[in-house]
Every structure is written in C-alpha cells, then in structure tokens.
Design an enzyme around this catalytic site. Structure first.
Site, short mmCIF file in Angstrom:
data_model
loop_
_atom_site.label_atom_id
_atom_site.label_comp_id
_atom_site.label_asym_id
_atom_site.label_seq_id
_atom_site.Cartn_x
_atom_site.Cartn_y
_atom_site.Cartn_z
N ASP A 51 0.85 -1.20 0.00
CA ASP A 51 0.00 0.00 0.00
C ASP A 51 0.88 1.25 0.00
O ASP A 51 0.66 2.20 -0.76
CB ASP A 51 -0.89 0.06 1.26
CG ASP A 51 -1.92 -1.04 1.33
OD1 ASP A 51 -3.07 -0.80 0.97
OD2 ASP A 51 -1.57 -2.15 1.77
N GLU A 74 -5.41 7.14 -0.40
CA GLU A 74 -5.98 6.50 0.80
C GLU A 74 -5.02 6.57 1.99
O GLU A 74 -5.43 6.84 3.12
CB GLU A 74 -6.32 5.04 0.53
CG GLU A 74 -6.76 4.34 1.80
CD GLU A 74 -7.19 2.90 1.62
OE1 GLU A 74 -7.71 2.35 2.60
OE2 GLU A 74 -7.02 2.34 0.53
N LEU A 119 -3.99 0.05 -3.22
CA LEU A 119 -4.20 -1.39 -3.11
C LEU A 119 -5.58 -1.60 -2.49
O LEU A 119 -5.75 -1.52 -1.29
CB LEU A 119 -3.10 -2.03 -2.23
CG LEU A 119 -2.85 -3.53 -2.39
CD1 LEU A 119 -1.57 -3.93 -1.65
CD2 LEU A 119 -4.02 -4.36 -1.90
N ASP A 120 -6.55 -1.81 -3.34
CA ASP A 120 -7.93 -2.03 -2.90
C ASP A 120 -8.09 -3.52 -2.62
O ASP A 120 -7.80 -4.34 -3.48
CB ASP A 120 -8.90 -1.57 -4.00
CG ASP A 120 -10.35 -1.69 -3.60
OD1 ASP A 120 -10.67 -1.41 -2.43
OD2 ASP A 120 -11.17 -2.05 -4.46
N THR A 122 -6.90 -4.78 0.68
CA THR A 122 -5.68 -5.06 1.44
C THR A 122 -5.83 -6.29 2.33
O THR A 122 -4.92 -7.13 2.40
CB THR A 122 -5.30 -3.84 2.32
OG1 THR A 122 -5.07 -2.72 1.47
CG2 THR A 122 -4.04 -4.11 3.12
N GLY A 220 -12.79 -5.82 -1.91
CA GLY A 220 -12.42 -4.82 -2.89
C GLY A 220 -13.58 -4.29 -3.72
O GLY A 220 -14.31 -5.06 -4.34
N LYS A 224 -15.43 -5.91 -7.17
CA LYS A 224 -16.89 -6.11 -7.28
C LYS A 224 -17.44 -5.49 -8.58
O LYS A 224 -18.32 -6.06 -9.22
CB LYS A 224 -17.60 -5.53 -6.06
CG LYS A 224 -17.27 -6.27 -4.75
CD LYS A 224 -18.02 -5.66 -3.59
CE LYS A 224 -17.59 -6.21 -2.25
NZ LYS A 224 -16.28 -5.72 -1.80
N ASP A 247 -12.24 4.30 -3.23
CA ASP A 247 -12.69 2.95 -3.59
C ASP A 247 -13.63 2.97 -4.79
O ASP A 247 -13.70 2.00 -5.55
CB ASP A 247 -13.45 2.31 -2.43
CG ASP A 247 -12.59 2.05 -1.21
OD1 ASP A 247 -11.51 1.47 -1.36
OD2 ASP A 247 -13.00 2.45 -0.10
#
Length: 308
Positions: A51, A74, A119-120, A122, A220, A224, A247
């Site tokens: 991340d 983020e 990094l979605d 994590t 994540g 999706k 996100d």
C-alpha cells in the site's frame, strides 16, 4: 508531441502506465515475503508495505508530470523523498490515439481531482486472496467521476505458470471502457456481490431484500465492479458506511462508461470534489443493468439508518 493531446487524455495515458507500475510493486512485495502489515483503525483496516510503496509511486509519478493536480490517496503517509525507481513517467500510446470527448477537451490540470487507492482489497491481499486485489486511479471533474484506471495485479494468477499476470482496464465517460470483455448475467438471474470483511445486520437485511439467487462475498470495490461488467454478478450491494471515495471513483467510471449505474443506497450520485468527505456514508448500490429493480428493493429501515 504531448501538447497536441488534451490534458485529460495525457493524464489517463499516464495513469495507465503508473497503475501498471503499481501492480508490479504489489506483486514484488508478496514475492519478497515481508508484507510489513500495520493496523490502521481496527483489525480489518490494514496497511501493508505494498500500500505504502504503491501510493508513493502513483502520487509522486502523477505530481511530477501534472504538478497542478489535486491528488487524494488513501494512505496517510509522511512526506519523504521518493526513490527514483518508484517513479513511472511512461504513458500508454493507445490511449493518446483516442479522441477526447468534446465536453472534456478544454479541461485544465488544476480542474481535476485524482482519487487513489494504491491497493484495494488489502485484507484479502494479506490472506492470499489475490484475485480480489486492484489498484485504483479515479479522475474527477466538477465533482463527477469522468475517467478511471483499474489494474488487477493478479489477473490470471490461477491460470498456470505460463500465464501473463495482470491486466489494466481503463475508461472515459463519453468514450467507453476498455481492457475487458463486457458480459451480462443471464436474464432473470439475481446475483449479489457484497462485502466479505465488513458484514453487519444492515448489509445482510439489504442483501436479503434483493431476493438473490446467489450471494458472492468478496473483497475490494474494484473487484466487485469487475464482477458486474464481466457477468459474474448483477448488483453490488453495500448498505453500510466504510467504503471511501478512492474505492468508488475509478470503478464508477468503468461501470458508467458501459451503461451501468453506481449510487449511494438512496440513489444519490456520489460527489468527488476535493472538499467532499472521504466516506461514502450512505453505502453503495451498483448494477450493470436493471438498476431500478434493485433500488426499489432497498428496505426503508436501511435507508433510514444510512444518512448521506
């Protein structure tokens, strides 16, 4: 010549290469074996070395090339000199060859806000559920998400040792979305994708109200939305705060560019101007098709509990 291309298309072309670089970093950290995990606010809110390095790479690479951008990432990282090997200054030529939609052709650098999730997914990354992981770079103008890039570092990771790892999806409103094969869930099937690690009664009540044939619980937001556009799920239902603007910004663009719809649980469009609060406090409802079917089934009790 760069000057013959619009700011937006140069930014998207750069973001594509920068997201690919971030994907390489994400894979490298796993390969080296030390994830450097720290808890941020709780046991499900994690940050890893990947991340941190990926955000430094993305934000520094963007800021160097587009110094007037507003970039919101983020991770809350201290300012430090960034190692030159983290900088990516390439741009994806195929994107530069596309014509910028006329409504965006005069946009200036300082008009744009870039939302970065390095990094979605994590938590899933730390657990080895690597296909849940994405790198997200979303671009907003006048509060609206208009362009986005999603890198999947581990796309194809279960396809054997000879498979090419990773892919990058990108899109611009008014132009389209590219890098995947658009597919719809079979007609009449209601497959819900929802959170894996942030479940609660509201989330469950809302999913149940959709009368689903199947429920997928994955990590994540980027992942999706990819499920929606590749025909694995028909609706992404998350009736809870927890999801943030970084996100949803890039995934929303990809979905909207192919005729889908993403809103909060009340049906309000999400706002992405730089002053906006980061939390999507009224949840997320997204579909590729038949948005009204799912929106009409959100229980009033859920709406009353989630204030925009």
């Amino acid at each position: 010549m760069a000057s013959s291309h619009t700011v937006l298309m140069r930014l998207v072309a750069s973001a594509y290469s920068i997201a690919q670089k971030a994907g390489t970093i994400v894979r490298r950290v796993i390969a080296e074996g030390d994830l450097g995990i720290v808890e941020k606010t709780c046991a499900t809110d994690l940050q890893t070395k990947a991340d941190r390095l990926a955000q430094m790479s993305i934000c520094s690479s963007l800021a160097r090339k587009f110094p007037k951008l507003t970039i919101i990432g983020e991770e809350d990282l201290p300012f430090e000199e960034v190692d030159q090997e983290l900088i990516e200054d390439g741009q994806w030529e195929e994107i530069l060859q596309q014509t910028c939609p006329s409504q965006y052709s005069a946009i200036k650098e300082e008009d744009l806000v870039v939302w970065v999730d390095p990094l979605d997914g994590t938590k899933e990354y730390t657990e080895g559920l690597l296909d849940n992981v994405t790198v997200l770079i979303g671009i907003a103008y006048e509060g609206k998400a208009i362009a986005g890039v999603i890198n999947q570092p581990y796309y194809n990771y279960q396809a054997g040792p000879d498979a090419v790892l990773g892919r990058t999806i990108w899109g611009v409103l008014g132009l389209g979305a590219f890098g995947f094969q658009l597919k719809e869930v079979p007609a009449g099937k209601h497959i819900i994708t929802t959170t894996r690690s942030h479940n609660n009664k509201l989330v469950t009540d809302c999913v149940t109200a959709m009368n689903p044939d199947d429920v997928l619980r994955v990590g994540g937001a980027g992942n999706k939305i990819i499920q929606l556009i590749e025909g694995k799920a028909s609706a992404y239902v998350f009736a809870s705060p927890g999801c943030k603007k970084w996100d949803t910004c890039a995934p929303e663009v990809i979905l909207h560019a192919v005729g889908g719809k993403l809103t909060d649980i009340h049906g309000n469009a999400l706002q992405y101007n730089k002053e906006v609060k980061h939390m999507n406090s009224a949840g997320v409802l997204a579909t590729l098709r038949n948005y009204d079917y799912y929106a009409s089934r959100v229980p009033e009790s859920v709406k009353n509990a989630l204030v925009p």
